[in-house]
Design a protein around this motif. Sequence first.
Motif, PDB file in Angstrom:
ATOM      1  N   SER A 454      21.667  21.847  25.874  1.00 24.56           N
ATOM      2  CA  SER A 454      22.137  20.839  26.820  1.00 24.56           C
ATOM      3  C   SER A 454      21.046  20.405  27.787  1.00 24.56           C
ATOM      4  O   SER A 454      21.179  19.380  28.464  1.00 24.56           O
ATOM      5  CB  SER A 454      23.337  21.383  27.612  1.00 24.56           C
ATOM      6  OG  SER A 454      22.938  22.442  28.472  1.00 24.56           O
ATOM      7  N   VAL A 457      18.530  16.813  25.509  1.00 23.51           N
ATOM      8  CA  VAL A 457      19.150  15.913  24.536  1.00 23.51           C
ATOM      9  C   VAL A 457      18.209  14.724  24.390  1.00 23.51           C
ATOM     10  O   VAL A 457      18.101  13.895  25.303  1.00 23.51           O
ATOM     11  CB  VAL A 457      20.553  15.472  24.993  1.00 23.51           C
ATOM     12  CG1 VAL A 457      21.128  14.467  24.016  1.00 23.51           C
ATOM     13  CG2 VAL A 457      21.464  16.689  25.121  1.00 23.51           C
ATOM     14  N   GLU A 475      28.303  16.217  28.383  1.00 27.12           N
ATOM     15  CA  GLU A 475      27.972  17.628  28.525  1.00 27.12           C
ATOM     16  C   GLU A 475      26.475  17.866  28.672  1.00 27.12           C
ATOM     17  O   GLU A 475      26.049  18.988  28.951  1.00 27.12           O
ATOM     18  CB  GLU A 475      28.490  18.410  27.307  1.00 27.12           C
ATOM     19  CG  GLU A 475      30.001  18.416  27.172  1.00 27.12           C
ATOM     20  CD  GLU A 475      30.662  19.079  28.370  1.00 27.12           C
ATOM     21  OE1 GLU A 475      30.093  20.054  28.898  1.00 27.12           O
ATOM     22  OE2 GLU A 475      31.746  18.616  28.778  1.00 27.12           O
ATOM     23  N   ALA A 476      25.679  16.856  28.462  1.00 29.78           N
ATOM     24  CA  ALA A 476      24.220  17.017  28.515  1.00 29.78           C
ATOM     25  C   ALA A 476      23.739  17.117  29.960  1.00 29.78           C
ATOM     26  O   ALA A 476      24.159  16.343  30.822  1.00 29.78           O
ATOM     27  CB  ALA A 476      23.546  15.845  27.817  1.00 29.78           C
ATOM     28  N   ASN A 477      22.882  18.082  30.224  1.00 29.29           N
ATOM     29  CA  ASN A 477      22.278  18.228  31.545  1.00 29.29           C
ATOM     30  C   ASN A 477      21.011  17.380  31.691  1.00 29.29           C
ATOM     31  O   ASN A 477      20.644  17.013  32.811  1.00 29.29           O
ATOM     32  CB  ASN A 477      21.935  19.695  31.822  1.00 29.29           C
ATOM     33  CG  ASN A 477      23.160  20.559  31.979  1.00 29.29           C
ATOM     34  OD1 ASN A 477      24.140  20.160  32.604  1.00 29.29           O
ATOM     35  ND2 ASN A 477      23.120  21.753  31.396  1.00 29.29           N
TER      36      ASN A 477
END
Length: 517
Positions: A454, A457, A475-477
């Motif tokens: 995460s 991406v 959901e990606a940080n």
Amino acid sequence: MGTLPPPTEPLRSQSPPGSSGGLYQKPVQIRRPAAPPTPDLGRFTEPDPGPLAALGAHLKRSRPARPPFAQLISLNRVLLMLLILMVYIILYSKVHKVQPQPGSADESDRPETAAVHKAAEQKVEQRQVEQRQADPRQVELKVEAIGQVEDVDDGSILVVICASRERMGAAMTTINSVRSNTQAKVLFYIVTLRDSVAYARQYIEKSDLKDIKFKILEFNPMILKGKIKTDSSRPDLKHPLNFVRFYLPLLVSGYKKVIYLDDDIIVQGTRSDDGFHPPPNSHLLLERRREVGRIEREGGDIQDLYNTKLDPGHAAAFATDCDLPSEVVRSMGMQVRQHTCVGSNVGQTTYMGFLDYRREKVRELGMNPSECSFNPGVIVANVEEWRQQRITKQLENCMQDNVRPLCVPPVWFSPRILFSALRDNLYSNSMAGGVATPPMLVAFYQKYSDIDPSWHVGHLGWSPDTWYSESFLQEANLLHWNGRFKPWDFPSVYMEMWERWFVPDPTGRFMLVRSNG
């Protein structure tokens, strides 16, 4: 010898007066020469010089006088000797001049003397700069900072970001996304070239970023001399700042761990599960919470990335491309490049997509072509381990071994072209990753730790048609637009997610490109 007197004529007799002449004659008197003087034996008598001496005296009297210019030449010679003597005396006095003691009041306190000393110091500094340029192992760094910023690990998270002149706004967007979504203390090292140092400082000091803690470091591109070879289709791949990550131990001092981020990255912050992305600390966030009534989920804090655990013996951690969603991997497989002579397609998520396995030297490395590749746009590095393993030297050796490769030509090609084509190159510029990623893949083969997927991406800039599911992006940080299509340009995808962290350029040089002009 004395000379005889001239002969005297005999005297004829004369008749006495009153006589008739005749027989009377006066007796003839014979005149005798005078006796020579008796020499005085008590005095020196100069001998007779003779006829030769008389001739010499005559010639001497007839010799012309000495011309005036000959006298001037003699005078000039004397003056020249005096001048040389004076110069020698002056130089001797300067060389053996007694140096004044520190703190003593003498001529060194005069303004003109201080100016001379300052000029001498500048010359010494210039020579040192030239020596560093001649020795590419030295990286020239000039540091500018706000306040007292020291290279001491005081608990701050050190983040290194490159900022080129043409992409300065992108780097500032990355910085803004990091500092807006963390509770930790962050120190930013902004690495740029000499022509952009002042620009970077103005961008920060005259914008909302003026409160960040940062340093501006000048990178010397001479360190890459003779190591970069690229094609004209992607001139941006040979930009010196693409290789800053190779020299992290030379850039960082006082810190054991560091995060490196590309300039086409953002860190996502607080977001809701309904797709709404309000700016941080905004009143819209509270209003949206009341309206939707759903629980907010805190986004990524750079502290979480910094806490990535590195296994013993590993100098860095990366996110592998094999962690991408299956639909993205299939999409990437359809977007490969033609990089072999037979035109075969190779996926971009394995070593085969970056290295030229037709080359004997690549095969001798023993690397599995199906091994998952990684993207070096996000790095968590152990600086001490990196330095101990001499990773930088390994990366440089890999670059030097690589030359511009050619596909194997037909047998009717000239021997010169055939020899050039069969050289043991490691990777091709027409393959994925350009010239910066393949050396990293070779140096860190099976010797790196994993970053949470995460937190990287990527491939959002691979194509203007790249597609990710909405839930996956939520959901990606961290989002990375690696590829040709950048979110500040057009066309690109998910540009609105990047633009919410954009900081307008106070100087007006960096402008967004959008479809409406």
